[in-house]
Write a protein that holds these residues in place. Sequence first.
Motif, mmCIF file in Angstrom:
data_model
loop_
_atom_site.group_PDB
_atom_site.id
_atom_site.type_symbol
_atom_site.label_atom_id
_atom_site.label_comp_id
_atom_site.label_asym_id
_atom_site.label_seq_id
_atom_site.Cartn_x
_atom_site.Cartn_y
_atom_site.Cartn_z
ATOM 1 N N VAL A 183 2.945 5.262 1.911
ATOM 2 C CA VAL A 183 3.916 6.219 1.366
ATOM 3 C C VAL A 183 3.260 7.604 1.233
ATOM 4 O O VAL A 183 3.906 8.626 1.445
ATOM 5 N N PHE A 184 1.960 7.634 0.922
ATOM 6 C CA PHE A 184 1.229 8.900 0.916
ATOM 7 C C PHE A 184 1.381 9.615 2.264
ATOM 8 O O PHE A 184 1.669 10.800 2.337
ATOM 9 N N PHE A 185 1.168 8.855 3.341
ATOM 10 C CA PHE A 185 1.295 9.431 4.689
ATOM 11 C C PHE A 185 2.685 10.029 4.884
ATOM 12 O O PHE A 185 2.847 11.116 5.442
ATOM 13 N N LEU A 186 3.698 9.283 4.391
ATOM 14 C CA LEU A 186 5.076 9.744 4.556
ATOM 15 C C LEU A 186 5.296 11.054 3.805
ATOM 16 O O LEU A 186 5.876 12.003 4.331
ATOM 17 N N VAL A 187 4.798 11.115 2.567
ATOM 18 C CA VAL A 187 4.975 12.316 1.757
ATOM 19 C C VAL A 187 4.267 13.504 2.411
ATOM 20 O O VAL A 187 4.741 14.635 2.366
ATOM 21 N N LEU A 188 3.124 13.219 3.052
ATOM 22 C CA LEU A 188 2.354 14.299 3.675
ATOM 23 C C LEU A 188 2.875 14.659 5.057
ATOM 24 O O LEU A 188 2.268 15.463 5.758
ATOM 25 N N GLY A 189 3.984 14.045 5.482
ATOM 26 C CA GLY A 189 4.601 14.423 6.745
ATOM 27 C C GLY A 189 4.055 13.716 7.965
ATOM 28 O O GLY A 189 4.392 14.081 9.085
ATOM 29 N N ALA A 190 3.189 12.709 7.763
ATOM 30 C CA ALA A 190 2.660 11.959 8.910
ATOM 31 C C ALA A 190 3.482 10.689 9.058
ATOM 32 O O ALA A 190 3.068 9.600 8.655
ATOM 33 N N GLN A 191 4.698 10.839 9.634
ATOM 34 C CA GLN A 191 5.634 9.715 9.646
ATOM 35 C C GLN A 191 5.176 8.566 10.533
ATOM 36 O O GLN A 191 5.386 7.407 10.203
ATOM 37 N N PHE A 192 4.543 8.913 11.656
ATOM 38 C CA PHE A 192 4.086 7.845 12.543
ATOM 39 C C PHE A 192 2.979 7.043 11.871
ATOM 40 O O PHE A 192 2.955 5.809 11.950
ATOM 41 N N LEU A 193 2.076 7.742 11.177
ATOM 42 C CA LEU A 193 0.984 7.043 10.488
ATOM 43 C C LEU A 193 1.535 6.110 9.421
ATOM 44 O O LEU A 193 0.988 5.041 9.174
ATOM 45 N N PHE A 194 2.642 6.527 8.789
ATOM 46 C CA PHE A 194 3.303 5.687 7.787
ATOM 47 C C PHE A 194 3.700 4.345 8.399
ATOM 48 O O PHE A 194 3.356 3.278 7.887
ATOM 49 N N ALA A 195 4.387 4.417 9.551
ATOM 50 C CA ALA A 195 4.821 3.190 10.219
ATOM 51 C C ALA A 195 3.620 2.392 10.715
ATOM 52 O O ALA A 195 3.556 1.172 10.548
ATOM 53 N N ALA A 196 2.640 3.094 11.295
ATOM 54 C CA ALA A 196 1.477 2.403 11.843
ATOM 55 C C ALA A 196 0.688 1.709 10.736
ATOM 56 O O ALA A 196 0.221 0.580 10.907
ATOM 57 N N GLN A 197 0.567 2.374 9.590
ATOM 58 C CA GLN A 197 -0.156 1.788 8.460
ATOM 59 C C GLN A 197 0.491 0.476 8.021
ATOM 60 O O GLN A 197 -0.190 -0.528 7.809
ATOM 61 N N ILE A 198 1.831 0.466 7.931
ATOM 62 C CA ILE A 198 2.522 -0.757 7.511
ATOM 63 C C ILE A 198 2.374 -1.837 8.572
ATOM 64 O O ILE A 198 2.035 -2.985 8.273
ATOM 65 N N ILE A 199 2.603 -1.461 9.838
ATOM 66 C CA ILE A 199 2.594 -2.469 10.894
ATOM 67 C C ILE A 199 1.202 -3.075 11.047
ATOM 68 O O ILE A 199 1.039 -4.289 11.097
ATOM 69 N N ILE A 200 0.172 -2.212 11.101
ATOM 70 C CA ILE A 200 -1.163 -2.717 11.408
ATOM 71 C C ILE A 200 -1.844 -3.306 10.172
ATOM 72 O O ILE A 200 -2.288 -4.450 10.183
ATOM 73 N N TYR A 201 -1.885 -2.547 9.077
ATOM 74 C CA TYR A 201 -2.669 -3.027 7.928
ATOM 75 C C TYR A 201 -1.934 -4.095 7.139
ATOM 76 O O TYR A 201 -2.447 -5.195 6.946
ATOM 77 N N THR A 202 -0.713 -3.786 6.662
ATOM 78 C CA THR A 202 -0.042 -4.791 5.839
ATOM 79 C C THR A 202 0.554 -5.902 6.694
ATOM 80 O O THR A 202 0.581 -7.052 6.290
ATOM 81 N N GLY A 203 1.044 -5.566 7.883
ATOM 82 C CA GLY A 203 1.746 -6.563 8.688
ATOM 83 C C GLY A 203 0.845 -7.470 9.480
ATOM 84 O O GLY A 203 1.170 -8.632 9.707
ATOM 85 N N ALA A 204 -0.304 -6.975 9.934
ATOM 86 C CA ALA A 204 -1.149 -7.801 10.798
ATOM 87 C C ALA A 204 -2.468 -8.162 10.130
ATOM 88 O O ALA A 204 -2.777 -9.339 9.949
ATOM 89 N N ILE A 205 -3.238 -7.171 9.708
ATOM 90 C CA ILE A 205 -4.585 -7.455 9.222
ATOM 91 C C ILE A 205 -4.558 -8.288 7.941
ATOM 92 O O ILE A 205 -5.260 -9.291 7.819
ATOM 93 N N MET A 206 -3.680 -7.903 6.985
ATOM 94 C CA MET A 206 -3.658 -8.647 5.730
ATOM 95 C C MET A 206 -3.094 -10.045 5.903
ATOM 96 O O MET A 206 -3.474 -10.967 5.185
ATOM 97 N N VAL A 207 -2.170 -10.225 6.859
ATOM 98 C CA VAL A 207 -1.651 -11.569 7.110
ATOM 99 C C VAL A 207 -2.766 -12.451 7.661
ATOM 100 O O VAL A 207 -2.909 -13.617 7.274
#
Lengths: 340, 164
Positions: B43-67
């Motif tokens: 969400v920090f990334f989103l607030v700072l205007g880095a929208q792609f990083l926001f999606a990438a952070q969720i997909i890669i870190y929370t969606g793949a690595i943590m699983v």
Amino acid sequence: MEYLIMTIKAVVVFAVVAGSMPFIVWAERKVMADAQARIGPNRVGPYGILQSFADALKLMFKEDVTPRQVDKPIYFLAPVLAMIPALTAFAVVPYGSPEVTVYGVPIFYVTDPKQVGVLWVFAVTTLSVYGVVLAGWASNNKWSLLGALRSAAQMISYEVALGLAILGVVLGSGSLSLIDIVEKQAVPRAFGIPGIWLFAQPVAFLLFFTASLAETNRTPFDLPEAESELVAGFHTEYSSFKFAMFFMAEYINVLTVSAVVATLFLGGWLGPGVGQFPLLGVVYFALKTAALIYLIMWLRATLPRFRYDQLMRFAWKVLLPLGLANVFITALWVGLRGGT
Amino acid sequence: MTEWILFIVLTAVAVGSALMMVLNRNPVHAALWLVLTFLAVAVFFLVLGAQFLFAAQIIIYTGAIMVLFLFVVMLLNLEREREPIVTGGQRAAAVALAFALLAVLVIAIAARTSFPTMAMVPGGITLTDLGVALFDEWLLPFELASILLLVAMIGAIALARRRT
């Protein structure tokens, strides 16, 4: 003001999605009954259409058993985590023509983040695994844990194919926004073939549809809850309304997957006459989604479940190479044409 | 004003859940707190205007690595972590090193940033900007990083297969 409008739209979409859930459950029971030469529910309401409501009431009044050995906070959190991702995916799906406005506000999509778009759908799909995995672990039961482990490995494997399939469409459309992707499909191709991605990206369609079924744990990929080997898999220890939440999550997932596939590959709200009567778009979108839901039910009635090693081999040795080849060929095609 | 409130709330969530992750003795609970940290950073990334990083952070870190983390923790069926055997000297050394690292980070990063609370580019960074940066200006480092990842992957498989 802008936020207020978005909130109202979100609430309405939430209500419609959650409200259509009982009818999807009823439809599945009727379709399954038809496929197996049975009658199916026919007691509550005309054609048994109110059966799901009766079942929901029954589940609510059942005793909510919490086994003593469970990890309480996570045991309670898991059903909620299973439901949220499926619902939030709808935030970026356009369910009608964006040309329809009320007081200058387009009403047929909640939001359209151009820089995120379809990535949001992908992101919440990847999060949907947590509900199942945590439910299995928190239950402290060997069958549940086995279901959870299977689910984690299965989802990680099929996410790869899912992402590659989306890439094919995104490369061809030149945009992540679902509205742009639909509008790109309005232009017919050579020989009058409709411009929908189903015809131009058939491999991506098959990959996406198959991987989505696996992500939602539907037959033939329902190994996490395989009742013939794991009792009930990850939700063995859940009863009453907590069980109902997992049940609802599954059917909302079916609806979400169908809506996303309809948008990405079947042209979403597009159809004959939408140019003159933009309101028709909602009808086309609903029909396409309903057809895909029927297809998913039909597959459940037809296909046997995969064996675990077959499931893994299929993901890594069939879907992954196909997806890579599809992305490579699409990129080449887009590059040779000099852009989208 | 709004962005300051957002900044404070997000920081509290990110730092708080990171602390819970470190202090928790149950490996699965710790992993879940880490998931919350990653989401707050997204969400920090989103607030700072880095929208792609926001999606990438969720997909890669929370969606793949943590699983995958959770998968391994559950597969090994790790119980509550036992109190590790540490001598007083080790503990003191660890604290000293941790503070040294903190000092380096503060000097190297914190002292040089302006701590923006909103996007520095109006409208945020677009995918096109990111694509041009990665595949034009920084092409060589980008490709080298991917080769490095490939080598690491092949190396891990080669090591794992040697025993059989």
